[in-house]
Each structure stands twice: as structure tokens, then as C-alpha cells.
Design an enzyme around this catalytic site. Structure first.
Site, PDB file in Angstrom:
ATOM      1  N   ASP A 163      24.436  18.010  26.537  1.00 30.61           N
ATOM      2  CA  ASP A 163      24.701  16.771  25.810  1.00 30.61           C
ATOM      3  C   ASP A 163      26.131  16.285  25.915  1.00 30.61           C
ATOM      4  O   ASP A 163      26.565  15.480  25.108  1.00 30.61           O
ATOM      5  CB  ASP A 163      24.364  16.966  24.325  1.00 30.61           C
ATOM      6  CG  ASP A 163      22.920  17.335  24.131  1.00 30.61           C
ATOM      7  OD1 ASP A 163      22.080  16.730  24.818  1.00 30.61           O
ATOM      8  OD2 ASP A 163      22.635  18.213  23.317  1.00 30.61           O
ATOM      9  N   ASP A 208      20.603  16.853  18.016  1.00 30.80           N
ATOM     10  CA  ASP A 208      19.688  17.271  19.044  1.00 30.80           C
ATOM     11  C   ASP A 208      18.651  18.179  18.376  1.00 30.80           C
ATOM     12  O   ASP A 208      18.894  18.688  17.287  1.00 30.80           O
ATOM     13  CB  ASP A 208      20.515  18.042  20.089  1.00 30.80           C
ATOM     14  CG  ASP A 208      19.675  18.443  21.268  1.00 30.80           C
ATOM     15  OD1 ASP A 208      18.746  17.687  21.606  1.00 30.80           O
ATOM     16  OD2 ASP A 208      19.950  19.504  21.850  1.00 30.80           O
ATOM     17  N   ASP A 252      24.230  21.218  21.635  1.00 29.58           N
ATOM     18  CA  ASP A 252      24.690  22.514  22.130  1.00 29.58           C
ATOM     19  C   ASP A 252      25.857  22.391  23.099  1.00 29.58           C
ATOM     20  O   ASP A 252      26.460  23.374  23.489  1.00 29.58           O
ATOM     21  CB  ASP A 252      23.543  23.300  22.769  1.00 29.58           C
ATOM     22  CG  ASP A 252      22.941  22.563  23.946  1.00 29.58           C
ATOM     23  OD1 ASP A 252      23.526  21.559  24.395  1.00 29.58           O
ATOM     24  OD2 ASP A 252      21.879  22.996  24.428  1.00 29.58           O
TER      25      ASP A 252
END
Lengths: 598, 72
Positions: free
Chosen positions: A499, A310, A495
Site C-alpha cells: 500500500d 486496509d 501493512d
């Protein structure tokens, strides 16, 4: 007595036997007892039972051949010494591994009605005040009510530098208070505090077994019966063949070799060293602030080909920093002042950054009407004037090239007043982390919900070539799946809050800095306790070391055992070597496993 | 339903055998013995009587290794 035996070789054989039986029984009585019990319960492949057969057999051969009684006694002695070494080595390893995990608080000192009580952490409720003296571990997560101190949070992050905390700071359990007493108002119950989560993760980790461990379990199940069957064949077949061909059958010698086989038939070295290698590596990882949820995850980590990551909060700091203010018609300061007032009520990260970039005091009374346009910006009335902050479409102006930064346009009472550009800077060590992954032969791919140019700008700075941008959370799962299809194991680093589905879908889900959140600990396989991206490469390195140790132990233990079996079968080696193949190999393999801790 | 118990078992191979025996018990879906942590994890079938199953488990474990104790 031994002197008597040595000095008087001419004793009657039964007297000699009786004298040798004394040390034999003293050394091995417990083995014989367990063997008898095993016999009653039908545990014929029990280690003790096999040892008893081997030594009693050796004694019998000695009687029959008027031979050497020392061997049976020596083998029993070595066996017992080996067992002793084994339990010392095991106890030591267990201790040093569990010392790492010794973060369980014994009590929490609670302030109730002006008095202090030492209670079990379970009994403390949310919102109570706990007092933590220097040298003590914080038992429950909370916020500092009074006092300031330095704390050591190495149990949480692996980072041993103490950090300073002040009134109002959040403090996680498992940190150690270093300098002066702290009063902490608890924000969680013990069961949901960081320390309880970590313990839960670590303690359950090695129950999820890896493929190597499963292989060893299967191997152990067939190894003992196979070696025992081979021993039986060795005792019967060669004498029969020799006898049939008219040569000296030498039954005693063959039975002796068969008995030596029995000594090698315990698979303990393998059965312990492999799980122990994993256990030690899990411990070593948690020492560095990397929690791995199971031995199977270590295995997958070691074989990773690709890491999808990410962007916001993982590669970047997750804080937007003001890059440029371009005011048109009004002063730069006034532009920021208007924008900050318009945005002050929003919880969007961009809004927060503008307020902090303004730095001045927000006077709420000046702002009357605030309307948030989702995904576009804010329209507010400041000092009775309409202020728009947001996308060019909202403000009604031309966009400009922002070079990967986030562009905000501002208009004041319908007149275009300027641009504000903000950027989320990459973490200091993000580039180093990506190149470390590259060195390990792992490709890094960025999956981001952000615009293409924003993603590219960050990717360029940290050295990632493959960027998939403008992805909604569900698109990320799709992209991940296509990466997984293209071959090799894929990890996702995020995190853990936004997600969770992607973390759960990946071969290995790595959550960053999320020990406080349920979502992260549930969905992820690996939790990195601080948000240091370079620990992803560390985790892979550790897991590869762990797999190397496991392979070494498998090859070494099986190799030595097979070699000893062969040497014994052809008569080059005796029971003494067989004993080494049993306990010697175990001690060496156990010591090798402990390297995983470092 | 999954439960974790402390177990005392001396040799790793015995731990493996104990695990096998407990897996075969009635009312047990899956079992695993972690020799390093000395922990026994039992996954019970729905509606199984924990005490009854664990008594049987203790008995089976004693057969493998006399000193084996499960704390339940």
C-alpha cells in the site's frame, strides 16, 4: 557585610553602593560579561543584555533616588536561580526522553574463527555469527543459529511481556536477551537493522516542525522587540504627558517600570516548552511502540476525522483458516490431500493455508505437472490424475453461497469433488479498536481489494459500516482522495508493503508492523511496530494530549506574561513579579510539557 | 544534501536565533536547530563546500551565544 549595611544606614551613599556592588557582581558577573559581548556583536535583544540593562538601571535609580539597592541584587539573584532551575529542568527532561531512545548497541560480539571479538556493529557483515549474552541487547537483525531464550522486545513493540525464541526464529535488533546466551546469524547489516531504523526515525522526528512550533518561532521574533519598544514608550511617554500637564513627572518610577518590562521580554518559556512538549510526546509514543516521524504528523493525527484501513493483515490476521470442507463422492481427507498436493508449490496465501490445513506430509514425487492459472487457481497432476483447485469457472461447477468466505472448488480427473471454504478471521481486538476510534469521533472506512461480500463479512464483525471493495491498488488512492475531499484529515492504515502509494498519499500514512521494510518506513508518517490495530486509537489519543499541552503552554505563558506586563505598567507589581513571569513561567511550562512522556 | 551535526547551545531562544543566522548563510538551503536533541540539521545547496559553510555557521553561532559549539 550585609549586617554592616543593615546596621549602618547612615553610610555615605557611595560607600553603600560600593558594598552592594560586591554581591551584585559576584552573582551577576557572567550576565554582565555576556551582555558586553552582545553589545559588541550588536545583539541588543539578547537576554543577558536586557537583564544587565534592567539591573544596572535599577541600581542607577537607587543611586539617584537615594533608594533601595537591594532590588537590583535580588533581581539578579532570582534570575540566576531561575536559570539554574531551568537548566536542571531541561537536563532532566532531556535525560528522561533520551533514556527512552537509549537502544543503540555499543558493540556486537562476533564469532570469527572460533574466537569472539567485540566490534562496532557497523563492522559486522551479513551471515556472520554474533553472540548475545543474557541482559544484552541484540545489535543486528538475524536468525537464531543455536540456543533458546526469552527475549524482551519492548523497545520494538512497547509490549513488555517476554516472548520465547527458538532455533530458526527470526530475531530483531533492539530486543533484549533475558535468560540464556544466543548465537545469531545476521541477515542484515547494522544500518538496515530494526534498531538503526528506529533510531534514525526517532532522531529526525522533531526536526519536522509543527505549525504550533512555527507559530512560536514567529511570535518569539516579534515579542522581544515589541516588549522593548513598549518599555521605551513607557519610560518616555507618561513622564512627558505628566510634565506637559503640569503634574509631577516622576521619571524614576516610570523608568523603573520600563526596566521591569525588559525582564519580561524573553520568550524562552514559549520557545522551549512547545518543542519540548512535542519531543516528549514523540518519546512517549515510541515507548508504546508507535513511531511518529515528525511533530507535524502529531498535529495531523490529532485532527483526524477519518481512518481508512486496509483489510487483509490490518483488520484481519492475514492468515486464511480452513472453515469448511464439503466433499462430494470422495472422502473429506482425500479431497484435502489432493488439493494440498496440487497447491503445495504455490506461494499464494490461500495455497499455504490449504497445505497447513492438510497437515500431512507432502510427497512431491506424487505431483508431476503444475500449472498456475493466475487469479483462478491451479491445475496439477497428482498420482497421474488431473486435479483442479480454484474458482468455479476453472473447475467448471456451480458456485455456492460462501457468506463472505473464500470459496475454492475442486475437481478430480474432471469430476467435481467438492468445495473448500477458507476465511481470514478478524484480529481479536479489531472490533475494540474500531469502537475506540468511534469514541474519539473518528470514522473508520474499509478499503479492500477483496470481493464485496468478503469485505462486508469482516466489516460486520468489527463494526465498520463503510466498505469500498474490489479495489485495485490504484483505485485505493482514488477512494482515499474522495474521502479527503469530503472534508477533514484522513489517515490510511496498511501493512506498508502493498500500500505504499496510498500510505504516501494520505494525510497521515500509518504502517503496521513494518519496521523491517523500507517501503513502510519511507512512505508512512507513523509506524506501529507490532501489528496491533488498537494502537491507531492510542496514537490519536497521544497526539491530542500533545496538542492540549501545547495549547495550555501557549495560553499560560503568553497570558501570564501579558498579565504581568499590565500589572507592571500600572505600578501594582515590581521587578520581582517580572522575574517570575520570566523564569517561573518557564519552569512551570517545562514541567507541563513533560506530561507528554506519560 | 542534508547533514546533521551535534550542537551545544544553552538557551532555547538562542537556538532559534542561531537557526535564523545559519539559514541566511550562503550555500545553505535550509537549517533547523533541534534544541531538545541538541542537533543542527543543515540542507546544503548543490555544490556548496560543507567545511566552508560550517565554519561560517560556527562563526555566526558564536556571535549569538559565546559558548555555542557546532561539531563538524
Amino acid at each position: 557585610m550585609l549586617a554592616l549595611l543593615i546596621l549602618a544606614p547612615e553610610l555615605k551613599w557611595y560607600i553603600e553602593l560600593a558594598l552592594w556592588l560586591v554581591p551584585y557582581l559576584v552573582i551577576g558577573y557572567d550576565v554582565l560579561l555576556s551582555a558586553a559581548r552582545g553589545l559588541i556583536h550588536g545583539q541588543l535583544l539578547d537576554e543577558n543584555f536586557l537583564m544587565a540593562i534592567a539591573t544596572v538601571g535599577a541600581l542607577a535609580i537607587a543611586i539617584w533616588g537615594r533608594g533601595d539597592y537591594t532590588e537590583a541584587v535580588a533581581v539578579m539573584l532570582f534570575y540566576q536561580i531561575g536559570e539554574l532551575f531551568q537548566s536542571i529542568a531541561l537536563g532532566k527532561s532531556r535525560k528522561s526522553i533520551s533514556a527512552l531512545m537509549d537502544i543503540r548497541p555499543d558493540f556486537a560480539r562476533v564469532e570469527r574463527g572460533g574466537e569472539l571479538y567485540e566490534l562496532s556493529p557497523d563492522e559486522v557483515e551479513i551471515g556472520e555469527i554474533i553472540v548475545v549474552n543474557p541482559g544484552e541487547r541484540v545489535a543486528i537483525d538475524g536468525v537464531i543459529e543455536s540456543g533458546e531464550s526469552a527475549i524482551d522486545s519492548s523497545a520494538l513493540t512497547g509490549e513488555s511481556m517476554p516472548s520465547d525464541v527458538y532455533v530458526g526464529d527470526e530475531i530483531l535488533s533492539a530486543s533484549v536477551n533475558l535468560s540464556s546466551p544466543l548465537r545469531i546469524r545476521t541477515t542484515k547489516v547494522y544500518g538496515e537493522s530494526a534498531v538503526a531504523r528506529i533510531l534514525d526515525l526517532v532522531e529526525n522526528a522533531s526536526s519536522r516542525k509543527s505549525k504550533s512550533e512555527k507559530f512560536i518561532s514567529k511570535f518569539a521574533k516579534v515579542y522581544t522587540p515589541a516588549v522593548c519598544a513598549a518599555a521605551l514608550l513607557l519610560a518616555l511617554l507618561p513622564p512627558l504627558v505628566l510634565f506637559a500637564t503640569g503634574r509631577d513627572a516622576n521619571v524614576g518610577e516610570w523608568i523603573y517600570r520600563a526596566l521591569s518590562f525588559l525582564v519580561i521580554s524573553c520568550p524562552c518559556a514559549l520557545v522551549i516548552s512547545i518543542p519540548m512538549g512535542f519531543f516528549a510526546s514523540l518519546g512517549g509514543a515510541s515507548k508504546r511502540g508507535i513511531l511518529v516521524k515528525g511533530s507535524n504528523c502529531l498535529e495531523t493525527l490529532a485532527s483526524l476525522k477519518c481512518v481508512a484501513t486496509d483489510k487483509t493483515g490490518t483488520l484481519t490476521c492475514g492468515r486464511f483458516v480452513l472453515r469448511e470442507v464439503e466433499a462430494v463422492g470422495i472422502s473429506r481427507e482425500l479431497l484435502l490431500e489432493y488439493a494440498a498436493h496440487a497447491e503445495h508449490a504455490s506461494s499464494h496465501p490461500i495455497a499455504k493455508s490449504i497445505v497447513s490445513a492438510y497437515g500431512g506430509k507432502i510427497d512431491r514425487a506424487r505431483v508431476s505437472e503444475i500449472r498456475e492459472e493466475r487469479g483462478r487457481g491451479v491445475v496439477a497432476t497428482v498420482d497421474g490424475i488431473e486435479v483442479r483447485v480454484g474458482t468455479p469457472a476453472l473447475v467448471g461447477c456451480q458456485a455456492k453461497e460462501s457468506d463472505g468466505a473464500t470459496l475454492l472448488c475442486v475437481s478430480v480427473s474432471g469430476v467435481f469433488a467438492g468445495y473448500i471454504t477458507l476465511a481470514d478471521a478478524p484480529k481479536e481486538n479489531a472490533a475494540a479498536a474500531v469502537s475506540a476510534l468511534g469514541k474519539l469521533g473518528v470514522r473508520t472506512v474499509m478499503l479492500t481489494g477483496d470481493r464485496e461480500d468478503v469485505g462486508r463479512a469482516v466489516a460486520r464483525e468489527v463494526g465498520i459500516c463503510d466498505v469500498r471493495a474490489s479495489l485495485l491498488p490504484e483505485d485505493k488512492v482514488g477512494e482515499l482522495e474522495s474521502l479527503m475531499e469530503s472534508g477533514g484529515k484522513v489517515a490510511f492504515v496498511g501493512d506498508g508493503i502493498n500500500d505504499a502509494p496510498v500510505l504516501a498519499r494520505a494525510d497521515v500514512g500509518i504502517a503496521m508492523g513494518g519496521i523491517g521494510s523500507d517501503a513502510a518506513t519511507d512512505a508512512a508518517d507513523v509506524v506501529i511496530m507490532d501489528d496491533d490495530i488498537s494502537k491507531v486509537a492510542d496514537a490519536i489519543k497521544l497526539s491530542r494530549k500533545c496538542m492540549r499541552i501545547a495549547k495550555q503552554n501557549i495560553v499560560f505563558s503568553i497570558g501570564v506574561k501579558l498579565a504581568c506586563l499590565a500589572l507592571v505598567a500600572i505600578g501594582v507589581a515590581g521587578m520581582d513579579l517580572a522575574i517570575f513571569a520570566d523564569v517561573g513561567v518557564l519552569v512551570i511550562a517545562v514541567m507541563n510539557s513533560m506530561r507528554g512522556l506519560r | 544534501m542534508k547533514k546533521v551535526y551535534k550542537i551545544e547551545v544553552d538557551c532555547p531562544n538562542c537556538a532559534l536565533k542561531v537557526e535564523e543566522c545559519i539559514k541566511k548563510l550562503e550555500g545553505v538551503l535550509d537549517a533547523s536547530v533541534n534544541f531538545m536533541a541538541l542537533k543542527l540539521t543543515v540542507d546544503f545547496c548543490d555544490g556548496a563546500d560543507e567545511q566552508k559553510v560550517m565554519k561560517a555557521a560556527q562563526k555566526a553561532a558564536k556571535k549569538v551565544e559565546r559558548d555555542c559549539v557546532i561539531y563538524f
